[in-house]
Scaffold this motif. Structure first.
Motif, PDB file in Angstrom:
ATOM      1  N   PHE A   5       0.833  -1.206   0.000  1.00  0.00           N
ATOM      2  CA  PHE A   5       0.000   0.000   0.000  1.00  0.00           C
ATOM      3  C   PHE A   5       0.866   1.254   0.000  1.00  0.00           C
ATOM      4  CE2 PHE A   5      -2.160   3.386   2.376  1.00  0.00           C
ATOM      5  CZ  PHE A   5      -3.246   3.594   1.541  1.00  0.00           C
ATOM      6  N   LEU A   6       1.888   1.298   0.837  1.00  0.00           N
ATOM      7  CA  LEU A   6       2.783   2.461   0.889  1.00  0.00           C
ATOM      8  C   LEU A   6       3.534   2.639  -0.413  1.00  0.00           C
ATOM      9  CD1 LEU A   6       4.123   2.184   4.554  1.00  0.00           C
ATOM     10  CD2 LEU A   6       2.415   3.795   3.642  1.00  0.00           C
ATOM     11  N   ALA A   7       3.929   1.552  -1.047  1.00  0.00           N
ATOM     12  CA  ALA A   7       4.605   1.636  -2.350  1.00  0.00           C
ATOM     13  C   ALA A   7       3.653   2.211  -3.407  1.00  0.00           C
ATOM     14  CB  ALA A   7       5.117   0.266  -2.769  1.00  0.00           C
ATOM     15  N   PHE A   8       2.389   1.786  -3.379  1.00  0.00           N
ATOM     16  CA  PHE A   8       1.398   2.291  -4.317  1.00  0.00           C
ATOM     17  C   PHE A   8       1.171   3.786  -4.116  1.00  0.00           C
ATOM     18  CE2 PHE A   8      -3.132   3.107  -5.352  1.00  0.00           C
ATOM     19  CZ  PHE A   8      -3.069   2.882  -6.723  1.00  0.00           C
ATOM     20  N   VAL A   9       1.019   4.211  -2.877  1.00  0.00           N
ATOM     21  CA  VAL A   9       0.831   5.636  -2.571  1.00  0.00           C
ATOM     22  C   VAL A   9       2.058   6.434  -3.005  1.00  0.00           C
ATOM     23  CG1 VAL A   9       0.557   7.314  -0.685  1.00  0.00           C
ATOM     24  CG2 VAL A   9      -0.846   5.256  -0.730  1.00  0.00           C
ATOM     25  N   GLY A  10       3.245   5.912  -2.754  1.00  0.00           N
ATOM     26  CA  GLY A  10       4.473   6.576  -3.176  1.00  0.00           C
ATOM     27  C   GLY A  10       4.557   6.704  -4.690  1.00  0.00           C
ATOM     28  N   MET A  11       4.140   5.655  -5.406  1.00  0.00           N
ATOM     29  CA  MET A  11       4.134   5.708  -6.867  1.00  0.00           C
ATOM     30  C   MET A  11       3.166   6.779  -7.367  1.00  0.00           C
ATOM     31  SD  MET A  11       3.004   2.816  -9.602  1.00  0.00           S
ATOM     32  CE  MET A  11       1.291   3.094  -9.205  1.00  0.00           C
ATOM     33  N   LEU A  12       1.977   6.866  -6.766  1.00  0.00           N
ATOM     34  CA  LEU A  12       1.010   7.902  -7.157  1.00  0.00           C
ATOM     35  C   LEU A  12       1.593   9.292  -6.941  1.00  0.00           C
ATOM     36  CD1 LEU A  12      -2.375   6.548  -5.753  1.00  0.00           C
ATOM     37  CD2 LEU A  12      -1.604   6.602  -8.134  1.00  0.00           C
ATOM     38  N   PHE A  13       2.284   9.472  -5.830  1.00  0.00           N
ATOM     39  CA  PHE A  13       2.880  10.774  -5.544  1.00  0.00           C
ATOM     40  C   PHE A  13       3.957  11.110  -6.578  1.00  0.00           C
ATOM     41  CE2 PHE A  13       6.003  13.539  -3.506  1.00  0.00           C
ATOM     42  CZ  PHE A  13       5.183  14.609  -3.164  1.00  0.00           C
ATOM     43  N   LEU A  14       4.803  10.158  -6.909  1.00  0.00           N
ATOM     44  CA  LEU A  14       5.873  10.399  -7.877  1.00  0.00           C
ATOM     45  C   LEU A  14       5.335  10.645  -9.287  1.00  0.00           C
ATOM     46  CD1 LEU A  14       8.492   7.766  -6.671  1.00  0.00           C
ATOM     47  CD2 LEU A  14       8.583  10.261  -6.381  1.00  0.00           C
ATOM     48  N   LEU A  15       4.187  10.075  -9.611  1.00  0.00           N
ATOM     49  CA  LEU A  15       3.597  10.230 -10.949  1.00  0.00           C
ATOM     50  C   LEU A  15       2.535  11.323 -11.013  1.00  0.00           C
ATOM     51  CD1 LEU A  15       3.203   6.479 -11.937  1.00  0.00           C
ATOM     52  CD2 LEU A  15       4.909   8.105 -12.774  1.00  0.00           C
ATOM     53  N   ILE A  20      -5.544   7.765 -12.789  1.00  0.00           N
ATOM     54  CA  ILE A  20      -5.030   6.438 -12.465  1.00  0.00           C
ATOM     55  C   ILE A  20      -5.573   5.425 -13.460  1.00  0.00           C
ATOM     56  CG2 ILE A  20      -4.971   4.595 -10.742  1.00  0.00           C
ATOM     57  CD1 ILE A  20      -5.227   6.844  -8.611  1.00  0.00           C
ATOM     58  N   VAL A  21      -6.884   5.419 -13.625  1.00  0.00           N
ATOM     59  CA  VAL A  21      -7.516   4.488 -14.563  1.00  0.00           C
ATOM     60  C   VAL A  21      -8.869   5.039 -14.974  1.00  0.00           C
ATOM     61  CG1 VAL A  21      -8.625   3.078 -12.776  1.00  0.00           C
ATOM     62  CG2 VAL A  21      -8.048   2.036 -14.962  1.00  0.00           C
ATOM     63  N   CYS A  22      -9.260   4.769 -16.217  1.00  0.00           N
ATOM     64  CA  CYS A  22     -10.583   5.138 -16.713  1.00  0.00           C
ATOM     65  C   CYS A  22     -11.281   3.884 -17.214  1.00  0.00           C
ATOM     66  CB  CYS A  22     -10.484   6.132 -17.871  1.00  0.00           C
ATOM     67  SG  CYS A  22     -10.228   7.820 -17.373  1.00  0.00           S
ATOM     68  N   SER A  23     -12.574   3.862 -17.028  1.00  0.00           N
ATOM     69  CA  SER A  23     -13.366   2.736 -17.503  1.00  0.00           C
ATOM     70  C   SER A  23     -14.719   3.253 -17.950  1.00  0.00           C
ATOM     71  CB  SER A  23     -13.546   1.709 -16.384  1.00  0.00           C
ATOM     72  OG  SER A  23     -14.296   0.616 -16.849  1.00  0.00           O
ATOM     73  N   TYR A  25     -15.614   6.850 -16.742  1.00  0.00           N
ATOM     74  CA  TYR A  25     -15.546   7.169 -15.325  1.00  0.00           C
ATOM     75  C   TYR A  25     -14.091   6.980 -14.936  1.00  0.00           C
ATOM     76  CZ  TYR A  25     -20.602   7.007 -15.183  1.00  0.00           C
ATOM     77  OH  TYR A  25     -21.925   7.264 -15.404  1.00  0.00           O
ATOM     78  N   CYS A  26     -13.483   8.018 -14.394  1.00  0.00           N
ATOM     79  CA  CYS A  26     -12.050   7.980 -14.115  1.00  0.00           C
ATOM     80  C   CYS A  26     -11.775   8.059 -12.620  1.00  0.00           C
ATOM     81  CB  CYS A  26     -11.345   9.143 -14.806  1.00  0.00           C
ATOM     82  SG  CYS A  26     -11.430   9.051 -16.602  1.00  0.00           S
ATOM     83  N   LEU A  27     -10.777   7.304 -12.214  1.00  0.00           N
ATOM     84  CA  LEU A  27     -10.247   7.396 -10.865  1.00  0.00           C
ATOM     85  C   LEU A  27      -9.036   8.313 -10.957  1.00  0.00           C
ATOM     86  CD1 LEU A  27     -10.239   6.490  -7.918  1.00  0.00           C
ATOM     87  CD2 LEU A  27      -8.856   4.521  -8.608  1.00  0.00           C
ATOM     88  N   MET A  28      -9.132   9.468 -10.307  1.00  0.00           N
ATOM     89  CA  MET A  28      -8.097  10.495 -10.434  1.00  0.00           C
ATOM     90  C   MET A  28      -7.014  10.303  -9.370  1.00  0.00           C
ATOM     91  SD  MET A  28      -9.435  12.055 -12.973  1.00  0.00           S
ATOM     92  CE  MET A  28      -8.527  13.571 -13.151  1.00  0.00           C
ATOM     93  N   ASN A  29      -5.797  10.679  -9.739  1.00  0.00           N
ATOM     94  CA  ASN A  29      -4.673  10.635  -8.811  1.00  0.00           C
ATOM     95  C   ASN A  29      -4.909  11.708  -7.744  1.00  0.00           C
ATOM     96  OD1 ASN A  29      -2.188  10.867  -7.482  1.00  0.00           O
ATOM     97  ND2 ASN A  29      -1.025  10.425  -9.346  1.00  0.00           N
ATOM     98  N   PRO A  30      -4.964  11.337  -6.476  1.00  0.00           N
ATOM     99  CA  PRO A  30      -5.252  12.334  -5.442  1.00  0.00           C
ATOM    100  C   PRO A  30      -4.134  13.369  -5.280  1.00  0.00           C
ATOM    101  CG  PRO A  30      -4.702  10.226  -4.449  1.00  0.00           C
ATOM    102  CD  PRO A  30      -4.799   9.996  -5.924  1.00  0.00           C
ATOM    103  N   PHE A  31      -2.953  13.109  -5.832  1.00  0.00           N
ATOM    104  CA  PHE A  31      -1.832  14.041  -5.712  1.00  0.00           C
ATOM    105  C   PHE A  31      -1.661  14.925  -6.954  1.00  0.00           C
ATOM    106  CE2 PHE A  31      -0.669  10.267  -3.146  1.00  0.00           C
ATOM    107  CZ  PHE A  31      -0.668  10.880  -1.898  1.00  0.00           C
ATOM    108  N   ARG A  32      -2.566  14.842  -7.917  1.00  0.00           N
ATOM    109  CA  ARG A  32      -2.450  15.593  -9.175  1.00  0.00           C
ATOM    110  C   ARG A  32      -2.550  17.095  -8.935  1.00  0.00           C
ATOM    111  NH1 ARG A  32      -7.497  14.087  -8.339  1.00  0.00           N
ATOM    112  NH2 ARG A  32      -9.221  15.485  -8.837  1.00  0.00           N
ATOM    113  N   ASP A  33      -2.090  17.858  -9.909  1.00  0.00           N
ATOM    114  CA  ASP A  33      -2.275  19.307  -9.908  1.00  0.00           C
ATOM    115  C   ASP A  33      -3.731  19.560 -10.308  1.00  0.00           C
ATOM    116  OD1 ASP A  33      -2.337  22.034 -10.287  1.00  0.00           O
ATOM    117  OD2 ASP A  33      -0.756  22.073 -11.814  1.00  0.00           O
TER     118      ASP A  33
END
Length: 160
Positions: A16-26, A33-36, A47-55
């Motif tokens: 989980f921490l690795a996933f959160v870290g990857m989202l932050f770096l990207l 993150i993903v659209c469906s 319908y898209c799941l947005m990166n919570p760390f995005r601008d």
């Protein structure tokens, strides 16, 4: 707790921490993150799941404009209809006045360098299917460019 449970909990926590870290770096390269899509139409409504760390700068700017359109201020679009004739500009503003946006949700977002394209799915007043008692939803798009760290709208388009 047994060692197997401890290892399992530790593995899940590290994952989980690795996933959160990857989202932050990207966060700059990958705001989505993903659209469906829930349908298989020609123009599926994603319908898209947005990166919570995005601008979120482009989204905040687009939503300010959408709120003004919802409140009846169609003139807010005038600066963003520069690539159209005066007749077409008047036609777009007339349609926006007759069928104001009443709600929206983000559909997709694409980044390329210092530009961003944002698509919303908007429901409008006077844009209903009375037989099925449903609101039609259509696409509203914004193009942005980042200039000196500040996002600016460069174009608005909608499907009516």
């Amino acid at each position: 707790m047994t060692n197997i449970v401890k290892i399992g909990v530790l593995s899940v926590t590290i994952g989980f921490l690795a996933f959160v870290g990857m989202l932050f770096l990207l966060r700059h390269a990958k705001p989505v993150i993903v659209c469906s899509s829930l349908d298989d139409s020609i123009r599926p409504r994603d319908y898209c799941l947005m990166n919570p760390f995005r601008d979120t700068g482009p989204e905040r700017l687009a939503e300010k404009i959408l709120v003004q359109l919802r409140d009846g201020n169609t003139e807010v679009l005038s600066p963003y209809l520069l690539q159209t004739s005066e007749d077409n500009k008047a036609h777009i503003l007339d349609i926006e006045q007759k069928m104001p946006i009443k709600s929206w949700r983000i559909g997709s977002r694409f980044e390329k360098g210092n530009s961003s394209e944002l698509t919303y799915w908007a429901s409008r007043h006077n844009y209903r299917n009375d037989i099925l008692d449903i609101d039609y939803v259509e696409e509203v798009s914004f193009d942005f460019v980042q200039d000196g760290g500040e996002w600016k709208v460069i174009q608005y388009s909608a499907i009516y």
